[in-house]
Design a protein around this motif. Structure first.
Motif, short mmCIF file in Angstrom:
data_model
loop_
_atom_site.label_atom_id
_atom_site.label_comp_id
_atom_site.label_asym_id
_atom_site.label_seq_id
_atom_site.Cartn_x
_atom_site.Cartn_y
_atom_site.Cartn_z
N PHE A 49 110.33 8.30 43.91
CA PHE A 49 109.05 8.56 43.23
C PHE A 49 108.81 7.63 42.05
CE2 PHE A 49 109.85 12.40 45.69
CZ PHE A 49 108.67 12.43 46.42
N GLU A 54 105.45 5.11 41.24
CA GLU A 54 104.85 5.04 39.89
C GLU A 54 104.89 3.61 39.36
OE1 GLU A 54 103.29 7.38 38.26
OE2 GLU A 54 103.73 9.02 39.65
N GLU A 104 102.38 1.41 41.06
CA GLU A 104 101.02 1.68 40.56
C GLU A 104 100.72 0.88 39.30
OE1 GLU A 104 98.50 3.47 41.65
OE2 GLU A 104 97.40 4.39 40.01
N GLU A 146 96.39 9.80 48.83
CA GLU A 146 95.22 9.95 47.96
C GLU A 146 95.59 9.99 46.48
OE1 GLU A 146 92.12 10.06 49.24
OE2 GLU A 146 93.10 9.74 51.18
N ASP A 147 96.86 9.84 46.17
CA ASP A 147 97.31 10.16 44.81
C ASP A 147 97.27 8.99 43.84
OD1 ASP A 147 97.72 12.68 45.67
OD2 ASP A 147 99.86 12.78 45.21
N PHE A 148 97.16 7.78 44.34
CA PHE A 148 97.21 6.62 43.44
C PHE A 148 95.86 5.92 43.43
CE2 PHE A 148 101.52 7.68 44.47
CZ PHE A 148 102.22 7.45 43.30
N ARG A 149 95.63 5.14 42.36
CA ARG A 149 94.34 4.46 42.23
C ARG A 149 94.46 2.95 42.38
NH1 ARG A 149 93.29 8.81 43.30
NH2 ARG A 149 92.42 10.47 42.00
N LYS A 176 101.94 18.91 51.74
CA LYS A 176 102.19 18.65 50.33
C LYS A 176 103.70 18.69 50.10
CE LYS A 176 97.85 19.62 48.42
NZ LYS A 176 97.14 19.49 47.16
N ARG A 177 104.11 18.15 49.01
CA ARG A 177 105.52 18.25 48.63
C ARG A 177 105.57 18.63 47.17
NH1 ARG A 177 108.93 14.34 52.29
NH2 ARG A 177 107.37 14.06 53.89
N ARG A 217 108.36 16.98 44.26
CA ARG A 217 108.50 15.55 44.00
C ARG A 217 108.53 15.25 42.51
NH1 ARG A 217 102.85 15.72 46.28
NH2 ARG A 217 101.60 14.52 44.83
#
Lengths: 457, 457
Positions: free
Chosen positions: A144, A148, A151, A191-194, A426-427, A430
């Motif tokens: 994880f 990050e 990103e 969908e979690d990162f930009r 989902k998890r 994490r």
């Protein structure tokens, strides 16, 4: 004070609360005239087959762990001792722990195996393996943190390295890890990162043999490889890792494939390298060799007699992954949970029969089949008489694991967690925790400094 | 390329993904012409009110944590950044993070509070507090190591110290910790050991004021003290800790009670001391004071205007535990989750109204009441118009927490885990993990060496 002499109970010391040790202890629970001491350096039994789900953020450590004292509290003839075996005097029948020495009548060694880097122990920090809760949390943290860091990374080459995951070893653990990381990158986190597209991640599974899941039927290996490819995993068989070297952008993995005459050397730069390639015997293997003259195989596992005792010492048994049992079929009994459970139960029953002066039955390993999960709805099952894959195999996998989780208070919770994850993808687990769990500039650079093994203080 | 000039969206930077920051962000999710950056040094939102259940082995970290990216992934105008705020230029409207600088139009500071040792920071290692997941796992490790060490200890004095738990601070956290440890010692673990009787454990709750739960109605404080006594907790009010000193047998806690003229000095030797006594502002409080001239209260919390902005900077808001809001009633708004949620939502709405040129409504804190759980079936509830205790209060507590866990995927799982624990009185999560998770001779002696705070690498 009791004036009538009662016979001293037979003292069985079991080292290790894994599948084999725990089932040996349970089988001896409430046995007449037997007292049991179960020694483990941890205070819990770990359901290792699901460790990869902790490493990839689906389950929590407590979901797959159960306190040994809790499991055994009803058996008043069993004492649990949190300590570590370090040496042995088989003549005096004394086991030396770190904190004390305990005499035994019968010793059962079930201390298992750890990672094997085939002479490249310097890879240990770069490419952690998966044997303990701490290992799993370290893998989870690295996986994880990698997303990050990607990103935030602006250099495309470095970003690519953060989004590259290399899994070394195509056995069940490697296959399950690769599948789970693919689901993370291509589904859960999409969908979690930009700034990054997690579906651009590269997930590379390397296997030295000619197919993944080498012990399984070739048909199932092919099905597994197909499922992995469909999930987005790049599978490379007949490929060996020959070097792992740090670089500015990440760790450079050198791979060798092709033929001896015509080798193909390639490199891949990755920030996350996970080791699922080999095992070696735990330290008690060497202690048994040194002190009791036990013979060991290439990776240090102890060669056992047909009743799991070691030659010359009928009162010392070795069971579970540490044992090399070569008395049935062409190959040793595999290092899987059902084999460990059966050995533990067999040894406990054999011991009781012996004490009661009864004849001992031979051990017969009942192979319940092989299972591996590749991803949501994708698994392969080989029950011997029937082989199948796809969603039915996934459900078979789930039920087999729930069956073995029967010792666990939290079986129901785990089942619901799976059900929930199944429908939501989902998890929840994490989390990036522990040292390095706080984001900082240097977290990326020093991601390797954490101690991977529980510190032996 | 868009030829028509569209107005640049208003950029709101929120620091901190706790209750106030998260609810501010969610309220701004999908708001027109507003883009939000949520900065947090961790990658998850933590449901802090339940942290003591992780510390005492009932819940797992992931049960009370939820990945920020997951919670906010549907709001495409929100970017989550895993980084840490370190400085601020309020004139240039630039926030300095460890890894980058980001400009803002509006800044919302919601970085909360940490432990306060009232000038005795040297107690930090001896008496850990409870603010982070790592804190909770460290407490859990110490509590369960203490029972394991007591089981092995042969010296009666040392064994007694291992079985002595001192909780400093009789607020909700201290009361809940003491109650949970009492249930562990006197119920859950009772059958699990062979050499010790866990019901001989001493659990001492120390509070400086004249009653536990000082902010609550005195009736409920009395009920709570009664419930704690019934559980076996020794409650000492009007008692201050004046010294904690190491000794061979454990840490010697010196307590002062009585009157100034006639002080009573006592000591107690304990191996486990838990700190639940005070809070101080996080580092951003000082940054706001230094850079923006914000005034702070005694513990460093920032004095805010009626709209939660700071004097002179209408575009800088401080919400949650870091804010000292003294515009309603006699006392500042309490540092509890409902107050933080309300402030977060209020600031987000105020900002939207301001941007749209609408008038701003005054903030009115709606006190939902106070709750504290003391043990199974024992809790106290103060809803203002009604106060009650006992099993109905326990159920009210459970439902209130489930209501606020509504953001969590795992609400159902947590509820089931509670239900399960309620009926079985088991605790599945009582694992000793991390460094020191392996039993050894020295583990007891060096139990303090572990880093309590996440390392700022």
């Amino acid at each position: 004070m009791d004036a009538i002499a009662t016979p001293e109970p037979h003292h069985v010391v079991i080292i290790g609360g894994g599948f084999s040790g725990l089932y040996a202890a349970k089988t001896l629970g409430r046995a007449k005239n037997i007292k049991v001491t179960l020694v483990d350096k941890r205070n819990f039994h770990l359901f290792q087959p699901l460790l990869y789900q902790v490493a990839t953020g689906t389950l929590s450590p407590a979901d797959i762990s159960s306190p040994l004292r809790g499991i055994l509290s009803d058996y008043k003839n069993i004492t649990v001792l949190m300590d570590e075996a370090v040496d042995l005097d088989p003549q005096a029948q004394v086991l030396k722990l770190r904190e004390q020495e305990i005499p035994y009548d019968t010793l059962v060694v079930a201390t298992g195996v750890s990672h094997h880097y085939f002479g490249n122990d310097q890879w240990r920090d770069t490419a952690p393996g998966l044997k303990t809760i701490e290992d799993a949390l370290e893998m989870r943290r690295r996986i994880f943190v990698a997303f990050e860091a990607a990103e935030k990374e602006t250099d495309p080459e470095k970003r690519k390295a953060w989004l590259t995951f290399v899994i070394v070893g195509g056995g069940p653990t490697g296959v399950e890890l690769a599948g789970a990381i693919a689901e993370l990158a291509y589904r859960t986190l999409k969908e979690d990162f930009r700034n990054i597209d997690t579906s651009e991640a590269t997930i590379l599974l390397l296997e030295g043999m000619d197919r993944v899941l080498p012990p399984y039927d070739p048909d199932l290996s092919a099905k597994a490889a197909e499922s992995l490819s469909r999930l987005g995993v790049t599978v490379r068989t007949k490929t060996l890792v020959t070097q792992i070297e740090p670089s500015d952008s990440g760790d450079v993995v050198t791979m060798k494939s092709g033929t001896p005459d015509n080798p193909l050397i390639e490199t891949m730069t990755a920030r996350t390298i996970l080791w699922a390639a080999g095992v070696k015997a735990s330290g008690m293997g060497k202690v048994l060799a040194d002190r009791a003259g036990a013979s060991c195989d290439r990776v240090g596992r102890v060669m056992v007699e047909p009743d799991f005792s070691i030659a010359g010492y009928p009162n010392i048994f070795v069971i579970g992954d540490l044992a090399h049992y070569a008395h049935q079929g062409d190959r040793p009994i595999p290092g899987v949970a059902p084999a460990a459970v059966q050995a533990g139960e067999y040894v406990a029953k054999t011991l009781q029969r012996r004490i009661q002066g009864q004849s001992v039955e031979p051990f017969i390993y009942k192979d319940p089949g092989s299972l591996a999960i590749i991803g949501q709805n994708a698994a392969v099952v080989d029950l011997g008489f029937v082989k199948f894959s796809g969603p039915p195999a996934w459900f078979a996998w789930v039920f087999a694991h729930i069956y073995y989780l029967i010792e666990f208070d939290n079986k129901l919770i785990v089942m619901l967690q799976w059900g929930w994850n199944y429908f939501t993808r989902k998890r929840g687990a994490r989390l990036i925790t522990g040292e390095g769990g706080v984001a900082t500039a240097e977290a990326a650079g020093t991601y390797r400094t954490r101690v991977k093994e529980p510190v032996e203080v």
